[in-house]
Design a protein around this motif. Structure first.
Motif, short mmCIF file in Angstrom:
data_model
loop_
_atom_site.label_atom_id
_atom_site.label_comp_id
_atom_site.label_asym_id
_atom_site.label_seq_id
_atom_site.Cartn_x
_atom_site.Cartn_y
_atom_site.Cartn_z
N UNK A 104 0.82 -1.21 0.00
CA UNK A 104 0.00 0.00 0.00
C UNK A 104 0.86 1.26 0.00
N UNK A 105 2.14 1.08 0.29
CA UNK A 105 3.01 2.24 0.46
C UNK A 105 3.95 2.45 -0.73
N UNK A 106 4.37 3.69 -0.88
CA UNK A 106 5.40 4.01 -1.86
C UNK A 106 6.68 4.28 -1.07
N UNK A 107 7.70 3.45 -1.28
CA UNK A 107 8.88 3.51 -0.43
C UNK A 107 9.97 4.40 -1.00
N UNK A 108 10.71 4.98 -0.08
CA UNK A 108 11.83 5.83 -0.46
C UNK A 108 12.95 5.62 0.55
N UNK A 109 14.16 5.57 0.07
CA UNK A 109 15.31 5.34 0.95
C UNK A 109 15.63 6.63 1.71
N UNK A 110 15.82 6.51 3.01
CA UNK A 110 16.19 7.69 3.80
C UNK A 110 17.68 7.70 4.11
N UNK B 233 7.20 3.88 -10.67
CA UNK B 233 5.96 3.20 -11.01
C UNK B 233 5.18 2.80 -9.76
N UNK B 234 5.86 2.76 -8.62
CA UNK B 234 5.17 2.41 -7.37
C UNK B 234 4.15 3.46 -6.99
N UNK B 235 4.31 4.67 -7.52
CA UNK B 235 3.35 5.73 -7.21
C UNK B 235 1.97 5.39 -7.76
N UNK B 236 1.96 4.56 -8.81
CA UNK B 236 0.68 4.26 -9.46
C UNK B 236 0.19 2.84 -9.22
#
Lengths: 203, 203
Positions: free
Chosen positions: A22-28, A58-61
DNA sequence: CGCGCGGTTGAAGAACCTCAATTCGGGTGG
DNA sequence: CCACCCGAATTGAGGTTCTTCAACCGCGCG
């Protein structure tokens, strides 16, 4: 915006191909990489992820991706709720625009990788990957005196560049012996910037 | 929406890398391909464009692209005004969604090509490219009796797959001699569908 | 007729791979 | 503290895949 936090240890798989999320992941923080395993069991690393990088635009969509993600170092990452993020992006034309730029940058990166794999020698591929990573790290202020933390093993270089670990080893030896660069203990030092740029740019 | 029309002859360059253009182009008829030329003069074909394909999703946002486009056959294509197209896409969430799907499909195609170039043999690469193109043509109703118009020369296959024309020739000969498929006079015939699928899917 | 493009073929070599053994360093349990 | 282990790097020998160079053919076309 709903945001979740998570951490990963080296070698940990952060996302497995095809799994819904359900989430859009991003490296911190830390390094990770996108990869796929072929039917014959070979691993192809598709790209390396540095702090601030989305796992995939593409994870945003969509809620599932066609590759897996693994941590290379200790990693902190967070996930934005997809619907919230979409609203955020498309509500403001300026943000849409920024996001679009990220998408086309990704496209350019992929195409560059295709060009590398399709047309260049092992030495050139390695040189170019180093240059690319150095540029990305430099933007994050993580390069000092042509030297930076470099957690990739020879096997990672091999799997990213379509080579074998043994051959990567031999190329690195040549580069070391000709005093162009050295990779040891997770630290990469560039001795001869112009030589490596020449290697990376032309035949 | 402002729309322009244009045509191209075989070999004609439809867009040159880095040139600004106010329009977002899409192929209406015929075949084209995206490509880049490296500093050493080698050509890498990045993807083939069929009727209905955008030159690039990134063209929707930026006015210049990082690759060139050349016609393979007679081609009809049209250009949508960028601002108009952006309004159209982002005004309707359903259209945004469709566009987003196109973007992630592109990403998946690029990653597949990277996997091919990084991990597979010449035979597998050729088999997979054929399968991919056949599937895309099939959706357009252009495959009949496992046979279709195929305007690529051996040199195009070579430049798309990171091989030499000579080697492509030898692989095609093997495939012909083992009665798997045949390419001649711009027509591709698949004799043994399961053999080519096996070739394409696994080691 | 001649020319150019594309396909075909041979011979030789370069780049890269596979297999396998050895080394090295850091950690860990006895 | 030392023996051991494990992941990673290193090295050698030999093989395969693919490339390079070069020649030749077939065909359509000016």
């Amino acid at each position: 915006m709903r945001v979740s936090q998570a951490n990963g240890r080296p070698r940990q798989v952060l996302y497995r191909k095809g799994q819904p999320c359900a989430d859009v992941s991003i490296v911190r923080n830390g390094w990770a990489f996108r990869f796929a395993i072929t039917a014959s069991g070979r691993r192809q690393i598709l790209s390396f992820l540095l702090p601030g990088d989305l796992f995939s635009t593409s994870a945003v969509f969509g809620d599932r991706m066609h590759f897996s993600v693994q941590a290379l170092t200790d990693v902190a990452y967070c996930g934005f709720n997809r619907e919230d993020l979409q609203r955020l992006i498309f509500a403001d034309p300026k943000v849409s625009r920024t996001f679009a730029d990220v998408c086309s940058e990704q496209e350019a990166f992929s195409d560059d990788r295709i060009i590398d794999l399709g047309t260049r020698s092992a030495e050139e591929r390695i040189g170019r990957l180093i240059i690319e990573l150095m540029a990305r790290l430099d933007r994050r202020g993580q390069v000092h005196d042509n030297m930076f933390h470099f957690p990739l093993k020879q096997q990672h270089l091999a799997d990213a560049l379509g080579l074998t670990q043994v051959h990567v080893n031999r190329v690195l030896r040549r580069l070391r012996e000709s005093r162009i660069m050295e990779l040891s203990n997770g630290v990469l030092k560039i001795f001869n910037t112009s030589a490596i740029r020449k290697l990376a740019d032309m035949r």
